[in-house]
Design a protein around this motif. Structure first.
Motif, PDB file in Angstrom:
ATOM      1  N   UNK A   1      71.961  24.295  37.167  1.00 62.75           N
ATOM      2  CA  UNK A   1      72.602  24.570  35.865  1.00 62.75           C
ATOM      3  C   UNK A   1      71.687  24.107  34.637  1.00 62.75           C
ATOM      4  N   UNK A   2      70.667  23.239  34.950  1.00 61.69           N
ATOM      5  CA  UNK A   2      69.785  22.882  33.886  1.00 61.69           C
ATOM      6  C   UNK A   2      68.494  23.761  33.853  1.00 61.69           C
ATOM      7  N   UNK A   3      68.539  24.888  34.609  1.00 60.33           N
ATOM      8  CA  UNK A   3      67.308  25.706  34.342  1.00 60.33           C
ATOM      9  C   UNK A   3      67.236  26.494  33.344  1.00 60.33           C
ATOM     10  N   UNK A   4      65.999  27.078  33.026  1.00 63.46           N
ATOM     11  CA  UNK A   4      65.978  28.223  32.134  1.00 63.46           C
ATOM     12  C   UNK A   4      66.572  29.547  32.744  1.00 63.46           C
ATOM     13  N   UNK A   5      66.849  30.281  31.826  1.00 61.86           N
ATOM     14  CA  UNK A   5      67.422  31.679  32.393  1.00 61.86           C
ATOM     15  C   UNK A   5      67.156  32.745  31.367  1.00 61.86           C
ATOM     16  N   UNK A   6      67.655  33.764  32.044  1.00 59.94           N
ATOM     17  CA  UNK A   6      67.806  35.056  31.093  1.00 59.94           C
ATOM     18  C   UNK A   6      68.864  35.783  31.729  1.00 59.94           C
ATOM     19  N   UNK A   7      69.444  36.717  30.738  1.00 55.66           N
ATOM     20  CA  UNK A   7      70.857  37.501  31.180  1.00 55.66           C
ATOM     21  C   UNK A   7      70.567  39.139  31.072  1.00 55.66           C
ATOM     22  N   UNK A   8      71.438  39.887  31.520  1.00 54.86           N
ATOM     23  CA  UNK A   8      71.373  41.267  31.405  1.00 54.86           C
ATOM     24  C   UNK A   8      71.292  41.816  30.068  1.00 54.86           C
ATOM     25  N   UNK A   9      72.036  41.218  29.113  1.00 49.97           N
ATOM     26  CA  UNK A   9      71.971  41.773  27.679  1.00 49.97           C
ATOM     27  C   UNK A   9      70.641  41.500  27.265  1.00 49.97           C
ATOM     28  N   UNK A  10      70.293  40.087  27.436  1.00 48.87           N
ATOM     29  CA  UNK A  10      68.833  39.698  26.833  1.00 48.87           C
ATOM     30  C   UNK A  10      67.719  40.476  27.282  1.00 48.87           C
ATOM     31  N   UNK A  11      67.573  40.750  28.615  1.00 49.93           N
ATOM     32  CA  UNK A  11      66.497  41.448  29.069  1.00 49.93           C
ATOM     33  C   UNK A  11      66.680  42.978  28.618  1.00 49.93           C
ATOM     34  N   UNK A  12      67.663  43.677  28.507  1.00 51.82           N
ATOM     35  CA  UNK A  12      67.828  44.895  27.842  1.00 51.82           C
ATOM     36  C   UNK A  12      67.341  44.946  26.462  1.00 51.82           C
ATOM     37  N   UNK A  13      67.708  43.793  25.661  1.00 56.07           N
ATOM     38  CA  UNK A  13      67.236  43.831  24.182  1.00 56.07           C
ATOM     39  C   UNK A  13      65.775  43.485  24.220  1.00 56.07           C
ATOM     40  N   UNK A  14      65.206  42.590  25.140  1.00 54.10           N
ATOM     41  CA  UNK A  14      63.739  42.528  25.272  1.00 54.10           C
ATOM     42  C   UNK A  14      63.176  43.793  25.448  1.00 54.10           C
ATOM     43  N   UNK A  15      63.553  44.417  26.637  1.00 55.32           N
ATOM     44  CA  UNK A  15      62.963  45.772  26.736  1.00 55.32           C
ATOM     45  C   UNK A  15      63.148  46.911  25.835  1.00 55.32           C
ATOM     46  N   UNK A  16      64.406  46.813  24.970  1.00 58.23           N
ATOM     47  CA  UNK A  16      64.458  47.761  23.979  1.00 58.23           C
ATOM     48  C   UNK A  16      63.592  47.551  22.815  1.00 58.23           C
ATOM     49  N   UNK A  17      63.068  46.224  22.587  1.00 61.47           N
ATOM     50  CA  UNK A  17      62.296  45.924  21.550  1.00 61.47           C
ATOM     51  C   UNK A  17      60.859  46.388  21.612  1.00 61.47           C
ATOM     52  N   UNK A  18      60.516  46.648  22.714  1.00 60.39           N
ATOM     53  CA  UNK A  18      59.168  46.974  23.010  1.00 60.39           C
ATOM     54  C   UNK A  18      58.918  48.423  22.764  1.00 60.39           C
ATOM     55  N   UNK A  19      57.849  48.750  22.088  1.00 64.02           N
ATOM     56  CA  UNK A  19      57.576  50.199  21.400  1.00 64.02           C
ATOM     57  C   UNK A  19      57.220  51.134  22.292  1.00 64.02           C
ATOM     58  N   UNK A  20      56.802  50.672  23.638  1.00 59.71           N
ATOM     59  CA  UNK A  20      56.324  51.741  24.461  1.00 59.71           C
ATOM     60  C   UNK A  20      57.587  52.350  25.053  1.00 59.71           C
ATOM     61  N   UNK A  21      57.281  53.892  25.226  1.00 53.02           N
ATOM     62  CA  UNK A  21      58.394  54.745  25.638  1.00 53.02           C
ATOM     63  C   UNK A  21      58.948  54.299  27.219  1.00 53.02           C
TER      64      UNK A  21
END
Lengths: 332, 293, 305
Positions: free
Chosen positions: B236-256
């Motif tokens: 529980x003390x580990x860093x993490x990422x989550x589905x919507x965050x990853x989507x947000x990350x990818x959507x923020x990148x300009x490459x098509x």
């Protein structure tokens, strides 16, 4: 009874997560690196660090590397507080950051990892800009600038408002650009679109015919289909940033080294040590792949030596390094 | 009587015309929602479908769009949902039990009710600020799964409490009275009769709350989950990422190409939501047949 | 009257204590929500107080320049507020008419078959995560807008408004539907008995009758639009901009909070405190709107009972 089933289900789920997660972490196989490496800082350096982390993960899949993009300033703040092992930085550490770190007994090993040719870009649809002089850049970006339209720069250009884009004030790129162009770090006009996220800048400039922005070279190279880079004239003719011109120092004043700063205390952990060595070893190859310019091989060797000896302190800080050669700065 | 309307004109023709126009307008506009949904789903599917393969689910995020995958995000979300479940369900159910069975008439009960109603309307990013200040900084949990789960639990707690209350309310009073008549204490009636009967309703509400939690991004960004994470959390003390965050990350990148990857991620997310909602409907229907009061 | 009675009494006391303990425990759980509210208020106010020591509250609320980082610094929140308002107004213009008309159609005209399609559709629209809407705005709506209005920026307010409107539409439709259904059937039948067309019954009987419920749904939907984060962060831009042109790039209060937290300014410093000052503004405005909406809904419930 129903509620007993619920409790049993909940416990089962709990065990499942714990089981899933801890699969194998208890059995410490000697030779297999585990543990974490926490990195944060510049979004300019991020593409390199991300690439290194990804390749590192193939060799040591059990090591948990996280890379953040809080900006060079934000990264240093976390680093000085002892929260991260490595700080990605697109500018040398500042004195007040050094002081803050020493307050918390955090030292640093300064390691340049690549050259960046800070690029000034416009949209592909911009067909009038052929080059910009450093003086013109200064007039555009200085505080109290009177330049609002392209025509204000050169009368033959369109009388349309320039939409400016740049990294935010947590960004080392911003610090470096303002120092090189306006003479003083963070000395800049304030009415431009800011973002720590270079991708936002790329999209903003790419989509706007009248936009002008600046960020690290890698972000230009990744998007050459959308962006046009502006050659910069520093008094000796307009120079386009390319691997050659950045490397041999003719793209001035916007060529600069970018760094990682490593916490010597963290290096005690084998996975951090392995990571930094891997970084320096793979840098020449990954740096080019990402779009930046690798340092001369000699410099990487000097860095490795410096790192192995655990030499702390900065040689880049507190001086204007514009135009200097790295080999001269790093002691043998 | 019927023929001559000379003194009184009801203007029926005009009124009928207005009526017809209005009916057609409201019909068209109503179907706009359906059209919008179809357009959205089609767009996302067309964009992302090509990227969907088993590898996508098994790969970690990468700087190469064709290699990037959802593995760490999926596991991060699973960790989050599990912890959120463990925290918010007991807490929410207990609160609902108090409000429905114990505190209905008191001022305290009313006060808590008002609080919950207000909390339901607070923007999710404010919960993120709260989580940042209390769980990440003050309690020193850092950017961990635990901090994320605690923050999200607070976010969906009002939803769970309200759903649980509805479920508890649906249990007829006769059940409670019957138990009291046999000498049961209040807690005994609740734990042996009321709660089991309302469990399906509570469960349905919980699943819907979880599906809200899976899609929320803002609070997780605030507590610092937006980093490059290429591993599965092991505690529980580990860093993490989550589905919507990853989507947000990818959507923020300009490459098509990354937009395509983001779309594929969205398809997975929507798929998960669909499953959860289907599960909720199935549970609801099954138990509706069982518990016919 | 000996052992049995004494043991019964002893048992009751134990049971009594146990019951009280359980009740107490449950109360504690329920108090978590109170603690949460208190926590939000304390956290926001504590840091804001520090912020307002540095920056005058008048300058904050009424200043027109938002520049918290670069010199000369300025902390006028109006550009952020205007950004948020643009989204709110834009989305309301879309969601409110469509929502009300949809509710009217569903409750007055639609056959069961239509309802069985539309109700789930609205529920699905409501359940789609906001990041998906942001993606949709960025990759579909914005390019579409740029074809229609060439002067549209890559990041613009209109695209985000449209998408937020779609997002809050189901809320308006469903709440208005409830409100319309609460109008007693007798009133409706009375209207028809007098020879009114459905349109006239709707506009002159039903909508006035459901008015407070409809109003409440509007306020709640607007409050939701106020607090929306992901769609605007992805699509509306990061430029604090006091403008009424929806084709330009703006920044909402929520998007600003995200931007600062991405840059992770650690504790202390006026920048960090801006998160809390803007957050406090956001919190109190939405709280006010929710309280008003609840009052309005209560008022409407009383009228018919």
């Amino acid at each position: 009874m129903k509620y007993k089933a619920i409790i049993a289900f909940t416990c089962a789920m709990g065990l499942l997560i714990v089981g899933c997660g801890k699969s194998g972490s208890k059995d410490h196989v000697p030779g297999v690196l585990t543990g974490g490496v926490s990195i944060d800082g510049s979004s300019t350096v991020f593409p390199i660090t991300e690439a290194v982390a990804e390749e590192f993960g193939k060799v040591h899949p059990r090591v948990r590397v996280t890379v953040g993009i809080s900006g060079t300033g934000g990264g240093f703040k976390r680093y000085a507080a002892g929260e991260t092992d490595i700080c990605d930085a697109s500018r040398p550490i500042k004195q007040r950051e050094i002081d803050k770190a020493s307050e918390n007994n955090v030292a640093f090993i300064e390691l340049p990892v690549a050259f960046d040719g800070l690029s000034v870009v416009v949209s592909r649809k911009n067909d009038w800009v052929d080059y910009l002089t450093v003086d013109e850049l200064h007039r555009i970006w200085m505080p109290e600038s009177t330049i609002n339209t392209w025509k204000d720069i050169r009368p033959e250009w369109p009388a349309k408002t320039i939409n400016l884009f740049g990294p935010g004030t947590d960004s080392g790129t911003f610090d470096y650009f303002t120092e090189a162009i306006n003479g003083k770090s963070q000395y800049c006009r304030s009415d431009f679109s800011k973002s720590e996220d270079d991708n936002v800048l790329v999209q903003g400039v790419a989509g706007d015919k009248y936009a002008l922005g600046f960020f690290g070279f890698a972000y230009y190279i990744e998007n050459t289909n959308k962006l046009k880079v502006v050659p910069i004239d520093n008094g000796e003719g307009a120079v386009t940033p390319t691997e050659t011109t950045i490397n041999n120092g003719t793209y001035q004043p916007l060529s600069r080294p970018i760094f990682i700063y490593v916490n010597p205390a963290s290096v005690q952990q084998p996975q951090v040590d392995a990571f930094v060595r891997f970084y320096l070893e793979k840098a020449p190859e990954l740096v080019s792949e990402v779009g930046y310019v690798p340092l001369p091989q000699l410099v990487y060797q000097l860095c490795l030596k410096r790192y192995s000896s655990g030499i702390t302190g900065s040689v880049f800080s507190n001086r204007n390094t514009v135009g200097l050669k790295i080999e001269d700065l790093l002691p043998e | 009587m019927t023929g001559d309307n000379s003194g009184f004109s009801s203007g029926l023709k005009r009124r009928r015309k207005i009526e017809n126009i209005f009916r057609i307008i409201s019909l068209t506009i109503t179907w706009v929602s359906v059209i919008i949904l179809l357009v959205l789903l089609t767009h996302v599917t067309l964009q992302g479908f090509q990227r969907l393969n088993l590898g996508f689910l098994q790969n970690f995020p990468s700087r190469f769009p064709d290699k990037a995958g959802l593995k760490s995000a999926l596991y991060g979300s699973i960790w989050l949902i599990s912890l959120i479940f463990l925290i918010s369900v007991p807490l929410g159910t207990a609160s609902a039990i108090y409000l429905e069975e114990y505190g209905k008439k008191g001022i305290l009960g009313k006060f808590i009710e008002i609080n919950i109603a207000n909390l339901a309307g607070v923007p999710s990013i404010v919960y993120g600020i709260l989580g940042l200040a209390i769980f990440v900084r003050f309690m020193g949990l850092g950017r961990s799964v635990l901090a994320g789960s605690l923050t999200m639990s607070l976010l969906i707690l009002p939803v769970i409490i309200m759903a649980a209350r509805e479920a508890l309310r649906a249990v007829p009073q006769s059940v409670r009275h019957g138990a009291y008549a046999l000498g049961a204490t209040r807690w005994q009636t609740i734990i042996h009769h009321v709660l089991p009967a309302s469990t399906p309703g509570i469960l349905t509400g919980v699943i819907l709350a979880m599906s809200r939690a899976i899609g929320e991004t803002a609070p997780l960004i605030m507590i610092g989950a937006l980093t490059y994470v290429a591993f599965i959390p092991e505690g529980p003390m580990d860093s993490f990422t989550a589905l919507p965050i990853q989507i947000f990350n990818w959507a923020s990148r300009p490459q098509a190409e990354f937009q395509t990857v983001a779309a594929a991620g969205i398809i997975v997310l929507l798929g998960v939501l669909l499953l959860m909602n289907a599960a909720a409907v199935i549970i609801r229907n099954y138990f509706q047949r069982k518990y016919k009061w | 009257m000996g052992m049995t009675e004494r043991s019964i009494i002893a048992g009751s006391k134990r049971v009594y204590l146990k019951e009280k303990a359980i009740a107490g425990f449950l109360l504690l759980c329920a108090m978590v929500s109170v603690v949460t509210t208190a926590g939000i208020v304390i956290v926001l106010l504590y840091e804001s107080v520090g912020f307002f020591k540095e920056v005058s509250i008048i300058k904050f609320l009424f200043g027109t320049r938002w520049e918290p980082l670069l010199e000369p610094r300025s902390f006028g929140v109006l550009p952020l507020l205007s950004g948020t308002l643009m989204i709110v107004v834009g989305s309301a213009l879309i969601a409110l008419p469509i929502g009300v008309l949809t509710a009217v159609y569903l409750s007055q005209y639609a056959e069961d078959r239509t309802r069985t399609i539309l109700k789930p559709v609205l529920e699905i629209l409501a359940g789609i995560p906001t990041v998906v809407y942001g993606y949709f705005a960025l990759t579909f709506i914005s390019p579409l807008l740029r074809q229609v209005f060439p002067s549209t920026h890559v990041f613009n307010a209109l695209s985000a408004s449209i998408v937020v409107g779609i997002m809050i539409l189901p809320m308006v439709a469903s709440l208005c539907d409830d409100a319309i259904r609460a109008v007693p059937n007798t009133l409706k039948q009375g209207g028809y008995a007098l020879g009114a067309t459905p349109f006239e019954v709707i506009t002159q009987v039903i909508i006035p009758g459901a008015f407070s419920g409809i109003m409440a749904s509007f306020i709640l939907a607007v409050s939701r639009a106020f607090g929306e984060t992901m769609a605007v962060t992805l699509a509306a831009g990061a430029t604090p901009n006091l403008t009424i042109n929806p084709l330009e790039s703006i920044q909402t209060m929520t998007a600003y909070i995200v931007q600062v937290s991405l840059g992770d300014t650690p504790a202390g410093g006026t920048e960090y405190q801006t998160i809390f000052a803007v957050g406090a503004l956001l919190f109190f405005v939405t709280l006010l709107m929710n309280i008003i909406a609840n009052r309005v809904m209560h008022h409407f419930r009383e009228v018919y009972e």
